[in-house]
Every structure is written in C-alpha cells, then in structure tokens.
Design an enzyme around this catalytic site. Structure first.
Site, short mmCIF file in Angstrom:
data_model
loop_
_atom_site.label_atom_id
_atom_site.label_comp_id
_atom_site.label_asym_id
_atom_site.label_seq_id
_atom_site.Cartn_x
_atom_site.Cartn_y
_atom_site.Cartn_z
N SER A 271 0.84 -1.19 0.00
CA SER A 271 0.00 0.00 0.00
C SER A 271 0.89 1.25 0.00
O SER A 271 1.67 1.45 -0.92
CB SER A 271 -0.96 -0.05 1.20
OG SER A 271 -1.99 0.88 1.07
N GLU B 148 -8.97 -5.42 -4.81
CA GLU B 148 -8.40 -4.38 -3.95
C GLU B 148 -9.46 -3.48 -3.28
O GLU B 148 -9.48 -3.31 -2.07
CB GLU B 148 -7.45 -3.49 -4.77
CG GLU B 148 -6.14 -4.15 -5.12
CD GLU B 148 -5.15 -4.21 -3.98
OE1 GLU B 148 -5.44 -3.66 -2.90
OE2 GLU B 148 -4.09 -4.82 -4.16
#
Length: 541
Positions: free
Chosen positions: A219, A330
């Site tokens: 991330s 995601e």
C-alpha cells in the site's frame, strides 16, 4: 535510554511471543543470557531476544527523535549510547489517530524512529545473508514496523528481515516551504532513506549483506518503494524492489503546499515568518485533529525531483529487478459503504467518478440484479479495483487492476519484472463482518506473509489450504530476496513478465499462470484502455 512508551510496547511483544511456532515466534529467552545476542552498531551495542529460532533486535534508534526544532526537518543522526541497550521489546508507534492499526487509542509519541532486525538463530557477523527491508503501509497515516514483523519470512528462507517506523500523517508529509526550505513534504520518506542508510552501515554486524538488500512494501509502503526507485539519495541502498498493492502516485510541490496551508490554517498558523515556530509549538493531538488522512510523496523537491510515475515511464529510475502485484479485489476493502445503495445512488457515483464516461462504465458494470444488499458494494469495489482509482485522485494512477497492469508494463520495458495477483476470495479479509464477503480485498494477503499483522489471530484460524498458500507466498518472496527470481522448486514456474506477459495468480488449491489476455478480461482492461486512450494504460505522470 528511552522507556518503552508504546501503546503496544511490552504487551504487544508479549502477544507476538504467544503466537508460537506457527508465526515463527515463541517464548523469549532472558535477554541477559549469554553474549551471542549482543551486536555492536555504529551508535552502540544492543542485546536482542531469542524466540523460536529467530533472534529479534527491536526498537533500535536509526535517527534522532524528530521533536522540537527537528519536527518537520530531515532526520538527524541518533545519539550514541555507552551501555548495552536492550532491544528485546517493540517501541512506540509513530504518531497516529486511533485506527485499526492502533485500536487502543491514539499514538502520541514523536520519539518513534526505530528499526527492527530479525535473523535466524546462530547468525553471526560476516554471514552475508540476503536482507529484506519492509516498509509498512497505512496511507502514510497509520501502521508500524513491528506490526508486519518479518519472523516468518526469516524462518522459512534463512534471510535477515528488517522493518521500521517512519513519521506519519502531517508530521511526516506536511509540505510547506517555510518549514525546511524547498526540501519539504517528504519527511517520512526521508526517514525511510535514513533507515536504508543505517542498514548499509550496520546490517553486516547482524550477519546481513549490505550489497544484497531488497526493499519492499504494501500500500503506502508500495508507494514508498516507487519513490525510492526515483529518489537520487536512495541509489546504492538496495538491489531489488518488491511492491505489494502499491503504485507510483505522487503530487507536486505546489499541490502539496496548498494542502499544507489548509492544515496550517486549521491550526491557527498563517503563512509567514512565524509559521514554523507556530506549528512546532502545537500539541500532537491538535496536529492529528487538523491533518488530512491521506498523503502522497511530493515531487519537485531535492529529495524527489521528478514524479515517480514520470521517472518510471521515461526509464529515469533505479533499474533493479522488481516483483509487483496486487489483490484481485483491492477496492472491496473500502466499498462496504455502498451496501444497500439504490440504482440512483450507484449511477450517481459513476457520474461523479467518471463524468461523461459513466454510461460506458455502466454498460460493463451494470447495477446488480441480485437482491443481496452487498451486491452493489461488490460492484463498486470491482469498478474501483479495475479502474485503478483506489488511493488515487485520477483513474489509472492508483492501486490494483488495470492501473497495476499499466505500471507493470511500464517497469518491464526497462527491468526484469515478475507479476502476481493474490486471488484467494474466501479468506477473512480485514476483520470479521457478518454478511460481508471481503474477497481478495486490499491487505488480504498481509496475514499470509506477515502473520503478526493482526497478532496472529487470522493465521491461527487458517485452513490447511490457507497455510499452504501462506507457505507458497513466503517462499516465493524469499526466493526473490535471495536471487531476484521468485521461482521456488516444487512450485509453479514463475516466468518474467516480459516477454511472457504472465501474471501468477495465488489461490488456495493452486498457483496458476494468467496470460495478459486473461488478466485483462478479468479486469475489463479493454474498457479502461479505451477511456485512457492508450493501449497499455494511462500516460505516466
């Protein structure tokens, strides 16, 4: 010597030790037994703790506390110490609001710039083991290094694992030229670079090879990896890069400064000669209340002269092997808010996000016919995943789906690249939620790679197939750290992305090779390519 003032200092470390063999840690030995766990760094000696075959050296300062005049300044060298410093317990989280990563309350300690080293038991100086330096995610606003400790990847692969803390939120990424001249807005990234330089100076004493360092991150950690590929000062600190659910997102100094001015105004610190003094005098709690909750690297600065996406697109980045990928779904980790949306709400979201292109998007992603109220949330998650809008102000610039494909293609023009997708959809997701299936959402792979991420609770509940999947991922990551090639004997062959255009899909029950055609169909990349106007993805920058 600093006390352990972490919200999850000693208690959290004790929880890690309780996880046992499954997570690569067990009861710690007495830190005072023997001298084998004493390592001398460039600032002084540290004594670690042994846990189930892993020697842990935690909370080692790699920079001075960024407090007082050092708040919003580049990191400075840590002070030396004369006694043997205990490195048996985790240190404070860097300053952040109460959140999933810090559920017991806000973390308010700015004295948090520490690094953790984990190595196989018996490793000594000169062993020259490969090194994996992991940068935690959390939108540059939450998280900590010890949360994603490297015990399992160290245990299964015989490498040295490193994790670290860096400044977060406004304290790490507030951009205002009045704070520290033109080199502003990237203090958290500067911290990471200081930690990488610490590794170069010190990791040999722990048995690691400073010439065999891989950096990785998930991330915002993945954003950081791309930033270091482009940052001049990070060259020479690593030989390989691993991006989990990241991208090359950034914003300009002018954009960052405009955002920074809004935060300063909330704090009652108007721009001018007294700006820095005013901001440095504010309590941490006030800064947390005023800050945004999503920050990006700032380009147009000495630390980061160019936008990382532009540097990658033009080949002006550190050319090292890259392992890159994302999860299958995601954005489903963030689309739960759309549960129960009406058709009007869903179509309004498409118009707001895609403007005149909304009808094209609606044709490919229609309002779901299913009566289950979560169906529309899953469809919103699919749109945001495939379009690459997650964590980005622009279509295709963010995490996952066709945006990730575009970045993979861009990197593969210049360096060896291996691509993956985490596709296991029936796992627990972020946290149990009745009636909501998280799928292979953002961060779903973390507990497979780093079981301590949630204190080991998810790993402890894994099925036999999920434990096998964990082993497959951990061994592949370790193989990449060792050689730049994630292929593991006995597992599915993993060819380089170019010229094969192959993405390896990791799922319970097997690892499969996805062709580019199959990946593109899975994420409707033909649509997004049409909207972007380019065959491989959005133009860089």
């Amino acid at each position: 010597m600093r006390d352990d003032r972490s919200i999850r200092g000693a208690p959290f470390y004790a929880a890690l030790l309780a996880l046992g063999v499954a997570c690569g840690m067990a009861r710690a030995a007495d830190p005072g037994e023997g001298t084998a766990l004493v390592v001398t760094t460039d600032k002084g000696a540290v004594r670690g703790a042994l846990a189930n075959g892993i020697e842990n050296f935690l909370d080692i300062p790699y920079a001075a506390p960024p407090v007082g005049p050092l708040r919003w300044a580049p990191p400075q060298p840590a002070a030396a110490w004369s006694d043997v410093r205990s490195a048996a317990r985790s240190g404070p989280y860097c300053t952040q609001r109460q959140n999933f990563d810090s559920p017991q309350g806000p973390a308010l300690d700015e004295d948090c710039l520490s690094i953790n080293v984990q190595r196989p038991a018996g490793t000594r100086a000169g062993a020259r083991l490969p090194v994996y330096v992991y940068i935690h995610g959390g939108g540059y606003a939450t998280g900590s290094g010890v949360r994603d400790a490297q015990a399992r990847i160290v245990q299964l692969n015989g490498i040295v694992g490193v994790s670290l803390n860096y400044r977060l939120g406004a304290l790490g990424f507030l951009a205002l030229p009045g704070l520290s001249g033109s080199d502003t807005g990237n203090y958290g990234l500067m911290d990471q670079q200081a930690a990488l330089l610490w590794v170069q100076r010190n990791i040999a004493a722990f048995g690691g090879d400073p010439a065999a360092v891989t950096i990785g991150g998930e991330s915002a950690g993945g954003w950081s990896v791309c930033a270091h590929l482009a940052a001049p000062g990070s060259r020479g600190t690593f030989r390989q890069a691993l991006m989990e659910s990241g991208s090359c997102i950034s914003h300009s100094l002018s954009e960052a400064s405009a955002d920074g001015a809004k935060v300063a105004a909330k704090l009652g610190c108007p721009t001018g000669a007294k700006l820095a003094e005013c901001l440095r005098g504010k309590p941490v709690a006030d800064i947390l209340a005023a800050q945004d909750m999503l920050y990006f690297p700032t380009y147009g600065t000495p630390f980061l002269p160019d936008a990382p996406s532009a540097a990658v697109g033009d080949g002006r980045f550190l050319r090292v092997p890259v392992l890159i990928g994302a999860t299958r779904d995601e954005a489903r980790s963030f689309s739960r808010k759309a549960t129960g949306w009406t058709r009007a709400q869903y179509e309004g979201y498409l118009r707001e996000t895609f403007g005149a292109n909304a009808p094209l998007v609606l044709k490919t992603y229609p309002y779901p016919a299913a009566t289950d109220p979560t169906a529309v949330a899953y469809q919103v998650g699919a749109v945001d995943t495939d379009a690459g809008t997650l964590g980005a102000p622009a279509v295709g610039a963010g995490i996952g789906g066709c945006g990730n494909r575009a970045l993979t293609i861009a990197l593969a023009r210049y360096v060896p690249v291996h691509a993956y997708e985490f596709s296991h959809r029936s796992g627990p997701g972020w946290y149990p939620t009745p009636g909501y299936v998280w799928g292979a959402g953002h961060a779903a792979e973390l507990t497979y790679l780093y079981p301590q991420h949630d204190g080991g609770k998810t790993y402890a509940a894994f099925s036999a197939g999920e434990r096998t999947l964990s082993d497959e991922l951990v061994r592949a990551w370790g193989a990449f750290v060792k050689s730049g090639d994630p292929t593991v004997a006995g597992q599915t062959a993993w060819p380089a992305y170019a010229p094969t255009d192959t993405t390896l899909s990791f799922n319970v029950g097997g690892i499969t090779a996805l062709s580019d055609a199959a990946f593109s169909a899975e994420h409707h990349c033909a649509l997004w390519n049409k909207l972007w106007g380019t065959p491989a993805g959005p133009p860089p920058g």
